[in-house]
Design an enzyme around this catalytic site. Structure first.
Site, PDB file in Angstrom:
ATOM      1  N   ASP A 230     -26.791  41.127  -4.742  1.00 53.78           N
ATOM      2  CA  ASP A 230     -26.022  41.967  -5.385  1.00 53.78           C
ATOM      3  C   ASP A 230     -25.631  43.341  -4.714  1.00 53.78           C
ATOM      4  OD1 ASP A 230     -24.767  43.204  -7.751  1.00 53.78           O
ATOM      5  OD2 ASP A 230     -26.458  44.833  -7.467  1.00 53.78           O
ATOM      6  N   GLU A 306     -22.459  39.494  -2.779  1.00 54.94           N
ATOM      7  CA  GLU A 306     -21.702  40.298  -3.386  1.00 54.94           C
ATOM      8  C   GLU A 306     -21.189  41.653  -2.522  1.00 54.94           C
ATOM      9  OE1 GLU A 306     -22.553  43.292  -6.087  1.00 54.94           O
ATOM     10  OE2 GLU A 306     -20.569  43.109  -7.155  1.00 54.94           O
TER      11      GLU A 306
HETATM   12  C1  LIG Z   1     -20.445  42.173  -9.654  1.00 55.50           C
HETATM   13  C2  LIG Z   1     -21.546  42.595  -9.728  1.00 55.50           C
HETATM   14  O1  LIG Z   1     -22.521  41.981  -9.677  1.00 55.50           O
HETATM   15  N1  LIG Z   1     -21.684  43.851 -10.051  1.00 55.50           N
HETATM   16  C3  LIG Z   1     -23.290  44.478 -10.062  1.00 55.50           C
HETATM   17  C4  LIG Z   1     -23.113  45.416  -8.876  1.00 55.50           C
HETATM   18  O2  LIG Z   1     -24.138  46.124  -8.634  1.00 55.50           O
HETATM   19  C5  LIG Z   1     -24.338  47.065  -9.771  1.00 55.50           C
HETATM   20  C6  LIG Z   1     -25.542  47.809  -9.727  1.00 55.50           C
HETATM   21  O3  LIG Z   1     -26.502  46.840  -9.380  1.00 55.50           O
HETATM   22  C7  LIG Z   1     -23.901  46.529 -11.050  1.00 55.50           C
HETATM   23  O4  LIG Z   1     -23.798  47.505 -11.907  1.00 55.50           O
HETATM   24  C8  LIG Z   1     -22.917  45.782 -11.092  1.00 55.50           C
HETATM   25  O5  LIG Z   1     -22.719  44.860 -12.293  1.00 55.50           O
END
Ligand SMILES: CC(=O)N[C@H]1CO[C@H](CO)[C@@H](O)[C@@H]1O
Ligand SMILES: *[C@@H]1O[C@H](CO)[C@@H](O)[C@H](O)[C@H]1NC(C)=O
Ligand SMILES: *[C@@H]1O[C@H](CO)[C@@H](O)[C@H](O)[C@H]1NC(C)=O
Ligand SMILES: *[C@@H]1O[C@H](CO)[C@@H](O)[C@H](O)[C@H]1NC(C)=O
Ligand SMILES: *[C@@H]1O[C@H](CO)[C@@H](O)[C@H](O)[C@H]1NC(C)=O
Ligand SMILES: *[C@@H]1O[C@H](CO)[C@@H](O)[C@H](O)[C@H]1NC(C)=O
Ligand SMILES: [Ca+2]
Ligand SMILES: [Ca+2]
Length: 586
Positions: A230, A306
């Site tokens: 993430d 991500e």
């Molecule tokens: C797409 C995804 O996973 N988004 C996450 C990215 O990180 C933030 C903080 O951890 C999350 O709020 C999101 O949902």
């Protein structure tokens, strides 16, 4: 109910298999993750097994067979770890424990065992950038316990001309307002790139790096097949000055694009995002999983990553030529650029940019949604949902599916009163809908019964979208033609050699038509025609790809007049409005 659904799945699958009577060969000599289709489960919204209105692990376990029948390679679960749920699991308070609302470690082990039985891989979400402020590590760091003093990004801050304490820099949180929060006990600010309750770990501290590697090894020992990692661009920040403060980020060039000084889009994130050290960390994690496999044997371990970042950075996540990184750096270049009004030449360009910039020896991937973005049925028009599904499933490489996309689920309506997403709650009752991520997180639509079969509770944690009585998995399995059946057919088609290894030849015709072929030597030639626009157009496909005088319609959008299996003359093809079609040369 589960059995009824399964019987319907089987009936549809038999029909789909019977249709593939043509020459194409199946491919099975690759790594298990290659040319895969990865399904993102948002566990809170998938299936509630115990009637508390919240999805859980046993709910997922019950549905693994269903997902296998649809044809997914692997399932990644949004975070299931212990969390105060400020950011619905992306604020982890114990990296070694299962969140009680989702179940127990025994439930998780049962889920992994069931997944092995049905032959579907489990991938866990790894959230390395931050922990919950309730995490034991944070509490120890607040108390400056030995070993934990520098676990997080702490700073004294500065003092302004009036003698008032000020944050160490102007950095903004992704969820609005300052990214620095004063802690009274420690008498310092800590950094939080997301909510105040999500404290950024200090990756410049080697103890943090090794602690997180321990976490990865722990979960690999449970028999999972990889991680989805993430928020990578946020891992590292610029180092502090010797006096403990940090450089301010500059304001964006054109302030009218984002005039609100509390919104993170107001600043250029040159010190808080995309630092080269963040990408290097992914190489270290790849080395860890390769090493793990060497020690323990077994099949390869997949990393999906991500990052909302530039195309060049996304390519670096694959590797830098010396070291390897992620197998699947989510193609957010595609997702971000593809808008409702994107034209065929623009979309073809986004696809080609990715294909031509990729390093050698890696695979492309295609993604149009997740739990942070409006669903593509809503964003790009429900009448074009099948068209984009066809595109995602027939381009080369890996596909990523956010739960519900296979049903063309649309965003639910969530009132201000019921809004729970921190990004929505930090806005106000007038503008929350342009921030809140709740609408794409409403419960999965299983059937037409109460709460769409998601839960027996009186209240579910988010309301079920109102169209569930007509749009649900069971109805789609029973209908003669549906989004789900189209999806299942495509996922099987992806096994064909031409769709796995065949070159991509792609063109735009005018502003509305995208046409491409997929063909491997000695295998069938597939041609995909997508009409993005609302006008019918006549087309001689042979002008672009030589299909001869006969082609078979493998599948097409639900509203298409071309039925699966009909034979057509490619020189007289009529591209119907908003319709996608997959043809095979006979
Ligand atoms: C797409 C995804 O996973 N988004 C996450 C990215 O990180 C933030 C903080 O951890 C999350 O709020 C999101 O949902
Ligand atoms: C800290 O050091 C930097 C770089 O030398 C300087 O620009 C900044 O003004 C200093 N901040 C304070 C509060 O002294
Ligand atoms: C932060 O403040 C403490 C207490 O006043 C002081 O001892 C320490 O040196 C300061 N740190 C820096 C980097 O200035
Ligand atoms: C700045 O942004 C606004 C709003 O998007 C736009 O109308 C304007 O043309 C932009 N100005 C410049 C100089 O790019
Ligand atoms: C990186 O991956 C490629 C392709 O799988 C492989 O050939 C190469 O040896 C790997 N490099 C390293 C440093 O592991
Ligand atoms: C997408 O654009 C079409 C016109 O091309 C419009 O009818 C539709 O409402 C738009 N959808 C969204 C979600 O903006
Ligand atoms: Ca539950
Ligand atoms: Ca960070």
């Amino acid at each position: 109910m589960v059995r009824r659904l399964m019987m319907d799945v089987c009936r549809v699958l038999l029909a789909a298999v019977a249709l593939f009577g043509f020459r194409s060969n199946l491919v099975n000599s690759k790594e298990w993750w290659a040319n895969g289709n990865y399904y993102q489960i948002y566990p809170r919204s998938f299936q509630d097994s115990d009637g508390d209105g919240i999805g859980d692990l046993n709910g997922v376990t019950q549905k693994l067979q269903y997902l296998k029948e649809i044809g997914f390679t692997g399932v990644w679960l949004s975070p299931i770890f212990k969390s105060p749920m400020v950011d619905f699991g992306y604020d982890i308070s114990d990296f070694y424990a299962i969140h009680p609302e989702y179940g127990t470690m025994e439930d998780f082990k049962a889920l992994v065992a069931r997944a092995k039985q049905v032959g579907i891989r489990i991938i866990l979400d790894f959230v390395p950038n931050h922990t919950s402020d309730e995490c034991e590590w944070f509490v120890k760091s607040v108390n400056r316990e030995p070993g934990y003093e520098d676990f997080y990004v702490w700073s004294n801050g500065t003092v302004d001309a009036n003698g008032n304490r000020q944050p160490p820099s102007n950095w903004l949180s992704a969820f609005r307002y300052s990214a620095w929060q004063w802690n009274d006990k420690r008498q310092q600010y800590y950094l939080h790139q997301f909510s105040i309750q999500q404290a950024d770990l200090n990756y410049r501290n080697p103890l943090v790096v090794s602690k997180m590697k321990e976490v990865m090894r722990y979960w690999l020992d449970t028999g999972i097949s990889g991680f989805r990692i993430d928020a990578l661009p946020f891992m590292f920040e610029k180092e502090p000055y010797a006096n403990g403060s940090y450089p301010d980020e500059p304001v964006i060039d054109n302030v009218s694009v984002c005039p609100d000084p509390d919104d993170e889009c107001h600043l250029k994130h040159i010190y808080t995002q995309d630092q080269p050290e963040s990408i290097e960390m992914v190489y270290q994690w790849r080395e860890l999983v390769e090493q793990y496999r060497k020690e323990k044997g077994g099949e390869s371990i997949v990393l999906l990553t991500e990052a909302y970042t530039s195309l060049d950075n996304l390519m670096l996540y694959y590797g830098d030529g010396q070291r390897n990184g992620s197998m699947v750096p989510f193609n957010f270049y595609f997702m971000r650029n593809l808008k409702n009004d994107s034209t065929a030449p623009q979309i073809v360009d986004y696809i080609q940019q990715w294909m031509t910039h990729m390093p050698t020896g890696v695979q492309a991937n295609w993604v149009l949604g997740n739990h942070d973005n409006s669903r593509y049925s809503t964003r790009l028009g429900v009448q074009r949902a099948d068209l984009f599904t066809i595109m995602l499933q027939t381009l080369p490489g890996n596909a990523v599916t956010y739960n519900g996309e296979e049903l063309a689920m649309t965003d639910g309506k969530v009132s201000w009163k019921h809004t729970v997403d921190p990004q929505g709650c930090n806005a106000n009752r007038f503008n929350y809908e342009s921030y809140s991520r709740d609408p794409c997180r409403t419960p999965y639509q299983w059937d037409a019964t109460k709460n769409s079969g998601f839960s027996s509770a009186a209240h579910t944690w988010l309301p079920v979208a109102s169209n569930y009585r007509t749009n649900n998995a069971l109805a789609q399995l029973r209908a003669p033609k549906s989004h789900l059946q189209l999806f299942m057919k495509l996922i099987r088609l992806r096994q064909m050699r031409s769709l796995q290894d065949g070159a991509l030849k792609i063109k735009a015709i005018g502003n509305d038509i995208i046409i491409y072929s997929r063909e491997a030597a000695g295998d069938d030639m597939f041609v995909i025609v997508l009409n993005l626009g609302g006008n019918e157009q006549s087309l001689n496909i042979n002008q672009y790809f030589d299909m001869g005088s006969k082609a078979e319609v493998i599948t097409s959008s639900m509203q298409s007049g071309y039925h699966d299996g009909v034979i057509i003359d490619p020189s007289k093809y009529v591209a119907e409005p908003y319709v996608g079609v997959v043809l095979v040369k006979l």
